[in-house]
Write a protein that holds these residues in place. Structure first.
Motif, PDB file in Angstrom:
ATOM      1  N   ILE A 135       0.850  -1.194   0.000  1.00 34.85           N
ATOM      2  CA  ILE A 135       0.000   0.000   0.000  1.00 34.85           C
ATOM      3  C   ILE A 135       0.881   1.238   0.000  1.00 34.85           C
ATOM      4  CG2 ILE A 135      -1.844   1.242   1.190  1.00 34.85           C
ATOM      5  CD1 ILE A 135      -2.476  -1.461   2.594  1.00 34.85           C
ATOM      6  N   VAL A 136       0.570   2.187  -0.890  1.00 37.63           N
ATOM      7  CA  VAL A 136       1.311   3.441  -0.916  1.00 37.63           C
ATOM      8  C   VAL A 136       0.342   4.598  -1.120  1.00 37.63           C
ATOM      9  CG1 VAL A 136       1.799   3.190  -3.395  1.00 37.63           C
ATOM     10  CG2 VAL A 136       3.191   4.745  -2.001  1.00 37.63           C
ATOM     11  N   GLY A 137       0.505   5.622  -0.290  1.00 37.42           N
ATOM     12  CA  GLY A 137      -0.278   6.848  -0.388  1.00 37.42           C
ATOM     13  C   GLY A 137       0.409   7.916   0.436  1.00 37.42           C
ATOM     14  N   VAL A 144      -5.580   7.311   4.361  1.00 38.99           N
ATOM     15  CA  VAL A 144      -6.287   6.188   3.748  1.00 38.99           C
ATOM     16  C   VAL A 144      -5.362   4.976   3.657  1.00 38.99           C
ATOM     17  CG1 VAL A 144      -7.608   5.427   1.748  1.00 38.99           C
ATOM     18  CG2 VAL A 144      -7.648   7.837   2.423  1.00 38.99           C
ATOM     19  N   ALA A 145      -4.117   5.217   3.256  1.00 38.10           N
ATOM     20  CA  ALA A 145      -3.144   4.125   3.165  1.00 38.10           C
ATOM     21  C   ALA A 145      -2.911   3.488   4.530  1.00 38.10           C
ATOM     22  CB  ALA A 145      -1.826   4.651   2.588  1.00 38.10           C
ATOM     23  N   ALA A 146      -2.780   4.322   5.561  1.00 35.50           N
ATOM     24  CA  ALA A 146      -2.547   3.807   6.909  1.00 35.50           C
ATOM     25  C   ALA A 146      -3.739   2.982   7.392  1.00 35.50           C
ATOM     26  CB  ALA A 146      -2.276   4.963   7.868  1.00 35.50           C
ATOM     27  N   MET A 160       2.067  -4.667   3.483  1.00 32.90           N
ATOM     28  CA  MET A 160       3.233  -3.817   3.705  1.00 32.90           C
ATOM     29  C   MET A 160       2.880  -2.387   3.320  1.00 32.90           C
ATOM     30  SD  MET A 160       7.115  -4.218   2.257  1.00 32.90           S
ATOM     31  CE  MET A 160       8.397  -3.077   2.776  1.00 32.90           C
ATOM     32  N   LEU A 161       3.078  -1.454   4.247  1.00 34.01           N
ATOM     33  CA  LEU A 161       2.827  -0.036   3.988  1.00 34.01           C
ATOM     34  C   LEU A 161       4.131   0.627   3.573  1.00 34.01           C
ATOM     35  CD1 LEU A 161       0.982   2.473   4.111  1.00 34.01           C
ATOM     36  CD2 LEU A 161       1.597   2.696   6.525  1.00 34.01           C
ATOM     37  N   HIS A 162       4.139   1.234   2.408  1.00 35.76           N
ATOM     38  CA  HIS A 162       5.313   1.949   1.896  1.00 35.76           C
ATOM     39  C   HIS A 162       5.110   3.431   2.215  1.00 35.76           C
ATOM     40  CE1 HIS A 162       6.924  -1.391  -0.717  1.00 35.76           C
ATOM     41  NE2 HIS A 162       5.692  -1.831  -0.450  1.00 35.76           N
ATOM     42  N   TYR A 188      -0.873  15.115  -8.105  1.00 37.45           N
ATOM     43  CA  TYR A 188      -0.477  13.727  -7.885  1.00 37.45           C
ATOM     44  C   TYR A 188       0.951  13.603  -7.338  1.00 37.45           C
ATOM     45  CZ  TYR A 188      -4.609  13.392 -10.741  1.00 37.45           C
ATOM     46  OH  TYR A 188      -5.883  13.555 -11.225  1.00 37.45           O
ATOM     47  N   THR A 189       1.133  12.636  -6.439  1.00 42.04           N
ATOM     48  CA  THR A 189       2.419  12.425  -5.784  1.00 42.04           C
ATOM     49  C   THR A 189       3.315  11.556  -6.650  1.00 42.04           C
ATOM     50  OG1 THR A 189       1.274  12.512  -3.658  1.00 42.04           O
ATOM     51  CG2 THR A 189       3.535  11.686  -3.655  1.00 42.04           C
ATOM     52  N   HIS A 190       4.459  12.093  -7.015  1.00 44.70           N
ATOM     53  CA  HIS A 190       5.386  11.400  -7.909  1.00 44.70           C
ATOM     54  C   HIS A 190       5.816  10.051  -7.330  1.00 44.70           C
ATOM     55  CE1 HIS A 190       8.728  10.609 -10.603  1.00 44.70           C
ATOM     56  NE2 HIS A 190       9.512  10.486  -9.551  1.00 44.70           N
ATOM     57  N   GLU A 191       6.097  10.003  -6.021  1.00 45.24           N
ATOM     58  CA  GLU A 191       6.581   8.766  -5.412  1.00 45.24           C
ATOM     59  C   GLU A 191       5.557   7.643  -5.530  1.00 45.24           C
ATOM     60  OE1 GLU A 191       8.557  12.201  -3.266  1.00 45.24           O
ATOM     61  OE2 GLU A 191       6.543  11.713  -4.013  1.00 45.24           O
ATOM     62  N   THR A 192       4.279   7.987  -5.396  1.00 41.65           N
ATOM     63  CA  THR A 192       3.227   6.974  -5.503  1.00 41.65           C
ATOM     64  C   THR A 192       3.135   6.423  -6.919  1.00 41.65           C
ATOM     65  OG1 THR A 192       1.955   8.017  -3.725  1.00 41.65           O
ATOM     66  CG2 THR A 192       0.751   6.553  -5.211  1.00 41.65           C
ATOM     67  N   VAL A 193       3.143   7.318  -7.887  1.00 47.28           N
ATOM     68  CA  VAL A 193       3.062   6.889  -9.291  1.00 47.28           C
ATOM     69  C   VAL A 193       4.284   6.052  -9.657  1.00 47.28           C
ATOM     70  CG1 VAL A 193       2.919   7.681 -11.677  1.00 47.28           C
ATOM     71  CG2 VAL A 193       1.697   8.925  -9.881  1.00 47.28           C
ATOM     72  N   GLU A 194       5.449   6.467  -9.190  1.00 50.52           N
ATOM     73  CA  GLU A 194       6.676   5.740  -9.505  1.00 50.52           C
ATOM     74  C   GLU A 194       6.646   4.327  -8.927  1.00 50.52           C
ATOM     75  OE1 GLU A 194      11.486   6.517  -9.306  1.00 50.52           O
ATOM     76  OE2 GLU A 194      10.243   7.242  -7.646  1.00 50.52           O
ATOM     77  N   LEU A 195       6.208   4.197  -7.669  1.00 51.66           N
ATOM     78  CA  LEU A 195       6.162   2.872  -7.057  1.00 51.66           C
ATOM     79  C   LEU A 195       5.154   1.974  -7.777  1.00 51.66           C
ATOM     80  CD1 LEU A 195       7.329   1.192  -4.684  1.00 51.66           C
ATOM     81  CD2 LEU A 195       5.259   1.786  -3.420  1.00 51.66           C
ATOM     82  N   ALA A 196       4.027   2.544  -8.184  1.00 54.36           N
ATOM     83  CA  ALA A 196       3.034   1.763  -8.925  1.00 54.36           C
ATOM     84  C   ALA A 196       3.626   1.247 -10.236  1.00 54.36           C
ATOM     85  CB  ALA A 196       1.792   2.604  -9.191  1.00 54.36           C
ATOM     86  N   ASP A 197       4.395   2.088 -10.911  1.00 50.57           N
ATOM     87  CA  ASP A 197       5.011   1.677 -12.164  1.00 50.57           C
ATOM     88  C   ASP A 197       6.079   0.604 -11.931  1.00 50.57           C
ATOM     89  OD1 ASP A 197       5.263   2.066 -15.062  1.00 50.57           O
ATOM     90  OD2 ASP A 197       7.269   2.788 -14.572  1.00 50.57           O
TER      91      ASP A 197
END
Length: 258
Positions: A135-137, A144-146, A160-162, A188-197
């Motif tokens: 989960i990442v947010g 919401v992620a937490a 696992m919470l990132h 939009y948060t770059h880190e979230t999009v990057e981890l999804a990719d």
């Protein structure tokens, strides 16, 4: 934007780069030259001009005017929002509570209209079959992620919470057969999009919780759960997002215990 989304999958490589960059950075058009946009997309200015024409614009200037209209309506910073509330005279705690309750009610009503049941079913199936749910947010989406991490743990779902605390990079924990829930809203948060990719390229499934079909998560996954949260005084509710999170957790937990 709808036209761009409709044709993006059929575009040549360079024009698709333009579409992806615009979808991820819609506000950049309002304040950037065509050369700057082309550089950001990794193409020549002539390719970006062709992209504008494919969308039906006479050129970049016409396209930029449209995006400038939207840019002018962007969310103000928090100090501006508070000042607007003070000016409106809506400052009593009980009045604010009533307004936020009403915004939450509108958000929940909209949720029924924006969530596609087939996409929701597919997302729940993927999460239920995953070996591990990541989960990442970040920022506004972190609460919401937490919650998702906490609730999945209570359902005995490996989770696992990132959260990037201490700038620890846990992306290498994502494996084929895992699933990622990526949550991000404009801007939009770059880190979230990057981890999804990263997860997609690792062979993991990705479920996106976001606020628009133009979200930069759209190229990453077809499992896009879109939510339109109402606001009061430019403060957006999370009522619908948390309701969706609860539905995901309970549905996944029910299937895994069956």
């Amino acid at each position: 934007m709808d036209r761009m989304l409709d044709i993006s999958g059929d575009l040549p490589k360079r024009l698709r780069q333009c579409a992806d960059f615009v979808a991820a950075n819609p506000d950049r058009i309002a304040v950037s030259t065509v050369a700057e946009m082309a550089e950001g997309a990794g193409v020549k200015p002539s390719a970006f001009m062709r992209f504008c024409q494919v969308l039906g614009f006479s050129g970049y200037s016409q396209m930029q005017r449209l995006f400038r209209e939207n840019y002018s309506q962007n969310w103000p910073d928090y100090s501006t929002r508070l000042e607007k509330l003070r000016e409106s005279g809506a400052g009593s705690p009980s009045a604010l509570l009533a307004e936020f309750i009403e915004a939450g009610r509108h958000s929940l009503e909209n949720l029924v209209k924006t969530i596609d049941p087939r996409t929701l079913d597919a997302a729940i199936k993927m999460l239920a079959e995953a070996q591990m749910v990541h989960i990442v947010g970040m920022r506004r989406a972190f609460s919401v992620a937490a919650y998702l991490a906490y609730a999945f743990e209570k359902m005995d779902v490996p989770t696992m919470l990132h959260d990037s605390v201490g700038k620890l990079d846990s992306r290498h924990a994502i494996r084929r057969g895992d699933a990622v829930i990526a949550i991000t809203f404009a801007p939009y948060t770059h880190e979230t999009v990057e981890l999804a990719d990263v997860a997609r390229r690792a062979g993991a499934g990705v479920v996106a919780i976001t606020d628009s079909l133009a979200s930069p998560l759209r190229p990453v996954t077809p499992l896009l759960l879109t939510i339109s949260e109402a606001d009061f005084g430019d403060f957006r509710s999370l009522s619908a997002t948390l309701s969706l999170a609860m539905a995901l957790v309970v549905s996944v937990g029910t299937i895994r215990r069956a």
